[in-house]
Enzyme design. Structure first.
Site, PDB file in Angstrom:
ATOM      1  N   LYS A   1      -1.704  20.062  18.408  1.00 23.71           N
ATOM      2  CA  LYS A   1      -0.593  20.998  18.207  1.00 23.71           C
ATOM      3  C   LYS A   1      -1.144  22.419  18.379  1.00 23.71           C
ATOM      4  O   LYS A   1      -2.189  22.748  17.822  1.00 23.71           O
ATOM      5  CB  LYS A   1      -0.012  20.795  16.796  1.00 23.71           C
TER       6      LYS A   1
ATOM      7  N   GLU B   1      14.809  10.520   5.209  1.00 25.58           N
ATOM      8  CA  GLU B   1      15.771  11.007   4.217  1.00 25.58           C
ATOM      9  C   GLU B   1      16.390   9.858   3.427  1.00 25.58           C
ATOM     10  O   GLU B   1      16.586   9.962   2.208  1.00 25.58           O
ATOM     11  CB  GLU B   1      16.867  11.835   4.905  1.00 25.58           C
TER      12      GLU B   1
ATOM     13  N   ARG C   1      21.921  12.160   6.998  1.00 25.08           N
ATOM     14  CA  ARG C   1      21.285  10.876   7.276  1.00 25.08           C
ATOM     15  C   ARG C   1      21.378   9.887   6.107  1.00 25.08           C
ATOM     16  O   ARG C   1      21.232   8.694   6.293  1.00 25.08           O
ATOM     17  CB  ARG C   1      19.771  11.106   7.488  1.00 25.08           C
TER      18      ARG C   1
HETATM   19  C1  LIG Z   1      16.044  14.189  10.308  1.00 25.57           C
HETATM   20  C2  LIG Z   1      15.107  15.351  10.356  1.00 25.57           C
HETATM   21  N1  LIG Z   1      14.330  15.631   9.282  1.00 25.57           N
HETATM   22  C3  LIG Z   1      13.501  16.685   9.325  1.00 25.57           C
HETATM   23  C4  LIG Z   1      13.423  17.481  10.434  1.00 25.57           C
HETATM   24  C5  LIG Z   1      12.553  18.722  10.443  1.00 25.57           C
HETATM   25  N2  LIG Z   1      11.460  18.594  11.428  1.00 25.57           N
HETATM   26  C6  LIG Z   1      11.492  19.201  12.626  1.00 25.57           C
HETATM   27  S1  LIG Z   1      10.151  18.922  13.519  1.00 25.57           S
HETATM   28  C7  LIG Z   1       9.467  17.996  12.310  1.00 25.57           C
HETATM   29  C8  LIG Z   1       8.102  17.402  12.495  1.00 25.57           C
HETATM   30  C9  LIG Z   1       8.074  16.463  13.622  1.00 25.57           C
HETATM   31  O1  LIG Z   1       6.789  15.946  13.723  1.00 25.57           O
HETATM   32  P1  LIG Z   1       6.352  15.199  15.033  1.00 25.57           P
HETATM   33  O2  LIG Z   1       7.415  14.281  15.464  1.00 25.57           O
HETATM   34  O3  LIG Z   1       5.018  14.619  14.805  1.00 25.57           O
HETATM   35  O4  LIG Z   1       6.302  16.354  16.121  1.00 25.57           O
HETATM   36  P2  LIG Z   1       5.278  17.583  16.220  1.00 25.57           P
HETATM   37  O5  LIG Z   1       5.996  18.757  15.642  1.00 25.57           O
HETATM   38  O6  LIG Z   1       4.043  17.246  15.468  1.00 25.57           O
HETATM   39  O7  LIG Z   1       5.041  17.735  17.673  1.00 25.57           O
HETATM   40  C10 LIG Z   1      10.290  17.910  11.202  1.00 25.57           C
HETATM   41  C11 LIG Z   1       9.984  17.210   9.964  1.00 25.57           C
HETATM   42  C12 LIG Z   1      14.258  17.160  11.514  1.00 25.57           C
HETATM   43  N3  LIG Z   1      14.268  17.890  12.625  1.00 25.57           N
HETATM   44  N4  LIG Z   1      15.076  16.101  11.454  1.00 25.57           N
END
Ligand SMILES: Cc1ncc(C[n+]2csc(CCOP(=O)(O)OP(=O)(O)O)c2C)c(N)n1
Length: 645
Positions: free
Chosen positions: A292, A381, A409
């Protein structure tokens, strides 16, 4: 002149207006184009803000995917979509990219109405596998056997129930589905859970990786000889994986061909592997290891969580540019973060629960001080709610903090697991109301309406920091049942907010100002817009009453009877949808009690609101301070007209 002319595009990027142009480049030029895309993201996001680390981490993947696959015919689905900036830049939107997340400009997430390359609208996590599988099965049923369907999903997003549901279904369907698992060991905060440990095990087993590379080479050579050769190679490959890992490969056991882990930043290798995978039928998963923030040293080496969405920064030094404000009121989320610790120190039954929003909800402070009582359960969630319910059956008092829009959700869990059993779970709904630049997927528009119709549920919204603290205090008192407290994104209004706790009687509203002509009833933070409007009313010699109801359920019937007995003109205001929300609750009260006052409702109208600043959107939706002032004047002038008439 185009918007982006200010931002240099690099020699190759300046020639690329679509993936078709990208495909004209030689494989040797892909590293260079990746560099230029990365630099373009850095130049623009450092000045305009937005998501950052995730997009930098998938630049090479974005280039390789559009190079190998025939997009937009082949379907590329990004999970969450906060990492899709490179994709947007490569798919005809580089000129508009400086308008990213600005009102009227590009959306911060893929959006079908924005581009044919955005195959599926996203913003919430973990939908990509199900969506891509739906597309793959539809293609199959349309007789298109060649079309490819690719879901790109992060290791964080892979932790959600819906991702597992998609895997389970996809493994039983023989479709052209490729899942790219973009594994950077991070969600917004560090990834959590057993899956993370499993992925780390695969990624770090050197014996496995050496053997796998050999197998990969054999597979690459023999795949041209047809499906039988592939079947043999598949057997050898999985046998080696199983033996070396000492267990069956999780994805293989769900009927996926598992490939990897490979370096997600090696463009040439990515292209070779993706080309090979294109020829292998059935569900496949390619495990890519990425970093990242890749390619921007402060993000790679600094606090990855901060670089998820850092705001504007100096790209040369990596220093965040925070607006210098003397002393400002705290963010509501920080009031929550501090208050839960204050309460938990006194009440040992309190625990904190978050589905992957540890820092975003400010529960990270409790995690530091009381790690044994703080649970980050991953992007889950539904699980967060039922897990909280389970804890509540044993006498714990979970403060389950979920952003309002993500709570959508977990609706059944709230009803079935918490409310029917009347369990003491405190739902702290952060980001209630219009959130700004994240747009339609993230606005917390519906929670007042969807919680208000659930029996046993207390639905409250604080007007300021002190009220938030007092509602949190009240919610942890014995036998309260399901209790929701919703508050907005951003800052409160008080400088000295760490006031002593006071119980608030459930369902009790308060008078902010007595008055004569019109009564304004507010719920939550928009009460402060009314307070501001009062300055103008005072100057105009108007005597407008203001009541902060605090609760959308139960309503303060006593105060409402006194209001409806006195006022013929009423305005309601809320930071939520008008259909079924707080204003609707007031109308129900009025109808049930045969009052005949006229009520004007201010709040979010019945349409999806896109991105902009919070102020812009409040104005557009007509419930900012100006809208209140105008509404009062309209009501008063129509009154005059009707009197004259
Ligand atoms: C249902 C839901 N819960 C929480 C989020 C907030 N959120 C946005 S990006 C993220 C992390 C995603 O992690 P990953 O899939 O590993 O992607 P990365 O950012 O590491 O590339 C979260 C928790 C969301 N977008 N949707």
């Amino acid at each position: 002149m185009s918007n982006s002319n200010k931002y240099p595009q690099g020699e190759l990027l300046s020639q690329i207006d679509s993936p078709a142009d990208l495909r004209k480049l030689s494989k040797n030029q892909l590293e260079q184009i990746s560099k230029e895309v990365r630099q373009y993201i850095i130049d623009i996001v450092s000045e305009k803000g937005g998501h950052f680390g995730a997009s930098l981490g998938v630049v090479e993947l974005s280039v390789a995917l559009h190079y190998v696959f025939n997009t937009p015919h082949d379907q590329l689905v990004w999970d969450v979509g906060h990492q899709a900036y490179g994709h947007k830049i490569l798919t005809g939107r580089k000129e508009q990219f400086p308008t990213n997340r600005i009102k009227g400009g590009l959306s911060g997430f893929p959006k079908r109405s924005e581009s044919v390359y955005d195959t599926f609208g996203v913003g919430h996590a973990s939908t990509s596998i199900s969506a891509a599988l739906g597309m793959a099965i539809a293609s199959k049923s349309n007789g298109d056997k060649k079309k490819q369907h690719v879901a790109v999903i992060g290791d964080g997003s892979m932790t959600a129930g819906i991702a597992f549901e998609g895997l389970n279904h996809a493994g039983a369907e023989n479709t052209n589905l490729l899942i790219i698992l973009n594994d950077n060991c991070m969600s917004i905060d560090p990834a959590v859970g057993a899956l993370k440990e499993y992925l780390t095990d695969i990624s770090t087993s050197q014996t496995y990786n050496r053997a796998k590379n050999k197998i990969w080479k054999i597979l690459g050579k023999i795949s041209e000889f047809g499906p039988n050769a592939q079947a043999v190679a598949k057997k050898i490959d999985s046998a080696i994986k199983s033996t070396i890992l000492g267990e069956s490969n999780y994805f293989e056991s769900l009927n996926f061909r598992y490939f990897g882990p490979i370096d997600g930043h090696n463009t040439k290798h990515l292209v070779n592997v993706l080309k090979d995978l294109k020829d292998i039928p059935g569900p496949k998963i390619l495990h890519c290891l990425t970093v990242k923030g890749k390619g921007y040293v402060p993000a790679e080496e600094g606090d990855t969580t901060k670089w998820h969405a850092p705001g504007v920064f100096d790209k040369d030094t990596g220093k965040f540019k925070k607006a210098k404000i003397k002393k400002s009121p705290p963010k509501y989320q920080d009031v929550f973060g501090k208050t839960i610790i204050d309460l938990a120190q006194k009440n040992k039954q309190i625990v904190g629960v978050t589905p992957a929003m540890l820092t975003g909800s400010s529960l990270n402070k409790m995690m530091t001080e009381m790690p044994e009582r703080t649970y980050d359960v991953g992007i889950a969630e539904q699980h967060a709610v039922t897990f909280s319910a389970g804890m509540a059956t044993q006498g714990k008092i979970p403060f389950c903090n979920i952003y309002s829009s993500f709570m959508q959700r977990a609706y059944d869990q709230v009803i079935h697991d918490v409310a029917i059993q009347n369990l003491n779970v405190v739902f702290c709904l952060d980001r209630g109301g219009l959130v700004g630049a994240d747009g339609a997927t993230h606005h917390g528009a519906y929670d007042i309406a969807f919680f208000r119709c659930i029996p046993n549920m207390i639905v409250s919204a604080p007007m300021n920091e002190q009220e938030l603290r007092n509602l949190m205090y009240t919610a942890q008192l014995p036998n309260q049942g399901p209790f929701s407290i919703r508050y907005p994104r951003g800052n409160g209004v008080m400088l000295d907010w760490e006031t002593p706790f006071q119980e608030i009687k459930i369902g009790e509203g308060r008078v902010i100002k007595e008055g004569e002509e019109i009564a304004i009833l507010s719920l939550g933070h928009p009460g402060n817009f009314v307070v501001k409007a009062q300055e103008k009313f005072k100057k105009a010699g108007l005597n407008i009453a203001h009541y902060d109801l605090r609760f959308a359920k139960p309503l303060d019937e006593k105060i409402l009877h006194s209001i409806f007995n006195k006022f013929e003109k009423i305005i309601t205001i809320e930071d939520g949808c008008l259909q079924g929300g707080f204003g609707s609750a007031i109308l129900e009260f009025m109808a049930n009690n045969n009052y005949t006052s006229s009520v004007k409702m201010l709040g979010i109208p019945d349409k999806f609101i896109h991105h902009g600043t919070q102020d812009e959107l409040h104005k557009d939706c007509y419930y900012d301070t100006d809208a209140i002032i105008k509404s009062v004047h309209e009501i008063l002038s129509s009154n005059l007209i009707s009197q004259v008439g």
